[in-house]
Design an enzyme around this catalytic site. Structure first.
Site, short mmCIF file in Angstrom:
data_model
loop_
_atom_site.label_atom_id
_atom_site.label_comp_id
_atom_site.label_asym_id
_atom_site.label_seq_id
_atom_site.Cartn_x
_atom_site.Cartn_y
_atom_site.Cartn_z
CG HIS A 196 1.44 5.06 -6.21
ND1 HIS A 196 0.54 3.76 -5.74
CD2 HIS A 196 1.86 5.88 -5.15
CE1 HIS A 196 1.06 4.15 -4.51
NE2 HIS A 196 1.08 5.52 -4.12
CD GLU A 241 -2.53 1.93 -7.77
OE1 GLU A 241 -1.70 1.37 -7.11
OE2 GLU A 241 -3.40 1.27 -7.06
CG HIS A 256 2.35 -5.03 -4.86
ND1 HIS A 256 2.17 -3.30 -4.75
CD2 HIS A 256 2.86 -5.02 -4.59
CE1 HIS A 256 3.62 -3.41 -4.29
NE2 HIS A 256 4.20 -4.14 -4.31
C1 LIG Z 1 -0.81 0.27 -4.86
C2 LIG Z 1 0.34 -0.71 -5.25
O1 LIG Z 1 0.44 -1.99 -4.84
C3 LIG Z 1 1.10 -0.40 -6.75
O2 LIG Z 1 -0.23 0.58 -7.77
C4 LIG Z 1 2.35 0.67 -6.11
O3 LIG Z 1 1.30 1.66 -6.19
C5 LIG Z 1 3.07 0.31 -7.29
O4 LIG Z 1 4.39 1.30 -7.28
P1 LIG Z 1 5.39 1.04 -7.70
O5 LIG Z 1 4.87 1.30 -8.80
O6 LIG Z 1 5.93 2.76 -7.04
O7 LIG Z 1 6.03 0.20 -7.35
N1 LIG Z 2 -2.77 -1.30 -6.88
C1 LIG Z 2 -1.89 -2.18 -7.89
C2 LIG Z 2 -1.02 -1.46 -9.54
O1 LIG Z 2 -1.40 -0.84 -9.25
C3 LIG Z 2 0.05 -2.37 -9.44
O2 LIG Z 2 1.00 -3.40 -8.93
P1 LIG Z 2 2.39 -3.55 -8.96
O3 LIG Z 2 1.39 -5.07 -9.97
O4 LIG Z 2 2.94 -2.65 -10.64
O5 LIG Z 2 3.15 -4.95 -8.35
#
Ligand SMILES: CC(=O)[C@@H](O)[C@H](O)COP(=O)(O)O
Ligand SMILES: NCC(=O)COP(=O)(O)O
Length: 237
Positions: free
Chosen positions: A43, A70, A190
């Site tokens: 991300h 993402e 998430h």
């Molecule tokens: C989209 C999602 O829910 C996660 O992939 C989020 O992008 C995690 O981002 P961080 O690792 O910056 O918390």
């Molecule tokens: N799209 C969710 C993700 O990639 C990871 O979320 P998290 O497990 O770090 O909360």
């Protein structure tokens, strides 16, 4: 079988903490795949707090499973994605300085914008996934936009799971059923972890992929990365 895509944002967080290249993100991605990950998720946020834009190019060269990028589809993100061409782009409506992703898209209000974004992704052969709250109306909106998949935002589920898991999963079952009814692929992510993942996977039919990062990397500090990836995959089997 639901695929596990490992989000390596937090590996980049550790790397950046000392300004060097340890842990090496490319090597960790390759090892995650060797240990059984069926995708790598990143991300790249505008402030590059963890994943840097250069990481995206470096990872593209080595990821052999599914590469899932993402982000909020602003110009810089879209330029990057359309150049790198990952298997999947997951569109997330993050505010620039949000501490983490904290909501799904309003696919009705943002219909025109998201339709144009999805069109650009499709022209490059990139699978689109729209990050939504577990609301059948938002799922319907994603289908009208022409998205390939939705990703259900599972933080509310994770938060409520320990109090009342039946209540926590209810909306996700309805949203998941709507996605399948409309022919959309179904992702989720998430705050999924070793405690709440099995129940989620058992109750949500047709779940294509979960992307998990924060809890998995934290667990790997105790159980090791290879063992942890296997532990998470066993929750989905
Ligand atoms: C989209 C999602 O829910 C996660 O992939 C989020 O992008 C995690 O981002 P961080 O690792 O910056 O918390
Ligand atoms: N799209 C969710 C993700 O990639 C990871 O979320 P998290 O497990 O770090 O909360």
């Amino acid at each position: 079988m639901t695929r596990l895509s490992v989000n390596i944002n937090k590996v980049a967080t550790i790397r950046n903490a000392r300004g060097g290249d340890n842990p090496n993100l490319v090597q960790v991605a390759k090892d995650c795949e060797r240990f059984g990950a069926e995708g790598i998720t990143i991300h790249p946020r505008p402030d590059e707090r963890h994943i840097r834009y250069q990481d995206v190019y470096d990872l593209k060269k080595v990821v052999t499973t599914e590469f899932n990028i993402e982000g909020n589809p602003q110009d810089r993100f879209m330029d990057l994605v359309l150049e790198v061409v990952p298997e999947q782009a997951t569109l997330v409506p993050d505010a620039e300085h949000a501490i983490t992703s904290n909501a799904g898209w309003d696919t009705i209000v943002h219909k025109d914008f998201l339709t144009d974004v999805i069109k650009a992704l499709k022209e490059k052969g990139i699978r689109s996934s729209i990050f939504v709250d577990p609301d059948p109306k938002m799922v319907e909106g994603a289908a009208l936009i022409g998205a390939d998949r939705v990703e259900l935002y599972t933080e509310p589920y994770a938060t409520n799971y320990h109090n009342d898991k039946e209540a926590a999963i209810k909306d996700y079952i309805l949203a998941g059923e709507k996605a399948i009814e409309l022919g959309l692929g179904l992702n989720a992510g998430h705050d999924l972890d070793l405690k709440n993942l099995r129940y989620f996977g058992e109750e949500i039919k047709g779940l294509d992929e979960v992307s998990i990062g924060h809890a998995l990397i934290c667990d790997a500090l105790y159980y090791g990365l290879e063992n942890t990836i296997q532990l998470y995959k066993r929750q989905l089997s």
